[in-house]
Design an enzyme around this catalytic site. Structure first.
Site: not given
Ligand code: GLC
Length: 461
Positions: A169, A205
């Site tokens: 991200k 999360d």
């Molecule tokens: C990305 C991260 C993951 C998280 C997701 C949503 O995929 O790698 O860990 O849960 O974003 O935030």
């Protein structure tokens, strides 16, 4: 106002539709995506195939959901999107003995140079925000238990110890990958020296969302995020989690399905726009599923589609403004605004004006269609992912009829006016044997970390 150059002529519309039709995935194709994601999940769980699996299936060490027997103050901190959040959670009982959770919280934006600087800079910033929050609440003197929602792929050794596998991200702080994230946070708190914290749990999360929804509905066994990124977790039988010893009971597994496709499973579904998004990203070749669904990418995908239509002389008289030619200028929130029920041509026109374009009525209609194509594909492919997870759980239960609740959070899911509906419909179509309830979490990703801390604190004492 849109200049009134009349309705779109047939030939032009046909060409537009042909270009946009690439975004439509047939049910058979979605079932194939579901099958492949399930296959990768299986590979991720098995010791001998784990290394090469694109869906990592990371054990979380969250074994059981909290039973609500812990009381006290907890601090939840949440790092994983463009904002960093600190929350105070008071877990207590009310007169009737039922649960009462009150919270106050504060958001801090994360400057890009902090996201992409060094790990020390990033965690110093995190510690600084916590310090600021404690000052505001006059709580610096108290040593609180802290639950850390850290929304990246982490290989846990315990609930309070895990190494960051890779950033996703748009984060890129150097010196964090390969290191224990809880350690990085503890070190930063120590460097400041103006408050003390007991970091008792770190969760993804998705996990935090599942836990916080579990409080409302004890059938919640799946957590999911469709926000900047996209991911899901679920309760798996311990005997299938080969990376962890033990056969009894269940453990929550963080699928990290955002990486699905990284070993070629999505090749025939990826379009030219997806390839550009990937090639120009900070992590080329990684998170290919997420790059189709995540809010970090959907706006940019739409911009690329609009540029294609312009280049084919099907939009804006074949001319794009400088803004529209600029990477990142079309934010994902614009899709929500353009696709909102109340958006009329005037509003779409206003949005396009801010991007330096003076559209005709036909242009507005085409832009709307382009947004719809991108967001519907995201909802459908995401539905295929969830149907894969649910189907696996159903198979684990020996295919009994299954009722299940999925806790969900994330800006795309919450704010896009049509995403939810299209997503729910398609999940139900792709997993017809299960009775699925979708529960939107409020404050999920922070609150869940505090609740997990409540349990971790108790188990540790
Ligand atoms: C990305 C991260 C993951 C998280 C997701 C949503 O995929 O790698 O860990 O849960 O974003 O935030």
């Amino acid at each position: 106002m849109p200049s009134n150059r009349g309705r779109i002529e047939h030939g032009r519309m046909q060409k537009v539709q042909q270009i946009l039709s690439e975004f439509q995935l047939r049910k058979e194709e979605l079932l194939e995506v579901k099958r492949r994601i399930q296959q990768e999940m299986e590979k991720g769980l098995r010791l001998e195939t784990h290394e090469t699996a694109s869906v990592k299936m990371l054990p979380t060490y969250v074994l059981s959901t909290p039973d609500g027997s812990e009381v006290g103050d907890f601090l939840a901190v949440d790092l994983g999107g463009t904002n960093f959040r600190v929350m105070l959670v008071k877990v207590g009982k009310d007169e009737k003995g039922s649960w009462k959770i009150s919270t106050s919280n504060q958001m801090y934006s994360i400057p890009t140079d902090v996201m992409t600087g060094t790990a020390e800079m990033l965690f110093d910033y995190v510690a600084k925000c916590i310090s600021n929050f404690l000052d505001q609440h006059n709580m610096k003197h108290k040593k609180l238990s802290l639950g850390f929602t850290f929304s990246f792929p982490v290989r846990h050794e315990r609930i309070d110890k895990g190494i960051l596998l890779n950033w996703t991200k748009g984060f890129k702080a150097s010196g964090a990958e390969g290191n224990n994230v809880v350690g990085l946070l503890r070190d930063a708190i120590q460097r400041r020296g103006d408050f003390e914290m007991d970091v008792v749990a770190m969760v993804n999360d998705t996990v935090a969302t599942m836990i916080s929804c579990y409080y409302e509905d004890h059938s919640c066994e799946v957590g999911m995020i469709v926000g900047t990124g996209c991911n899901a977790c679920y309760m798996e039988e311990m005997k299938n989690v080969e990376l962890v010893e033990g056969e009894e009971g269940r453990m929550c597994v963080n699928t990290e399905w955002g990486g699905f496709g990284d070993t070629g499973e999505l090749e025939e579904f990826r379009l030219e726009y997806d390839c550009i998004i990937d090639e120009t990203s900070i992590n080329p070749g990684y998170q290919l599923f997420e790059k189709i669904v995540g809010g970090k990418y959907m706006g940019e995908l739409t911009r690329l589609v609009l540029l294609k239509l312009v280049n084919q002389n099907l939009l804006f008289n074949g001319e794009a403004s400088e803004q529209l030619k600029t990477r990142g200028s079309f934010e994902t929130r614009l899709l929500s605004q353009i696709e909102s029920d109340t958006a009329d041509q005037k509003q779409i026109c206003n949005i396009l004006n801010t991007l330096g374009v003076v559209p005709s009525q036909g242009d507005c209609e085409i832009v709307h269609l382009a947004c719809k194509s991108v967001s519907t594909r995201a909802a459908h492919i995401c539905a295929a992912g969830l149907a894969g997870v649910i189907n696996r759980m159903w198979e684990n239960k020996c295919k009994e009829t299954m009722s299940i609740t999925v806790g969900i959070d994330g800006s795309v899911y919450k704010l896009h006016p049509q995403f939810k509906h299209r997503f729910h419909m398609m999940v139900r179509e792709l997993a017809p044997d299960c009775d699925i309830t979708f529960l939107q979490s409020t404050e999920g990703s922070s609150l869940g970390a505090a609740l997990i801390s409540a349990v971790a604190g108790k188990l540790g004492s």
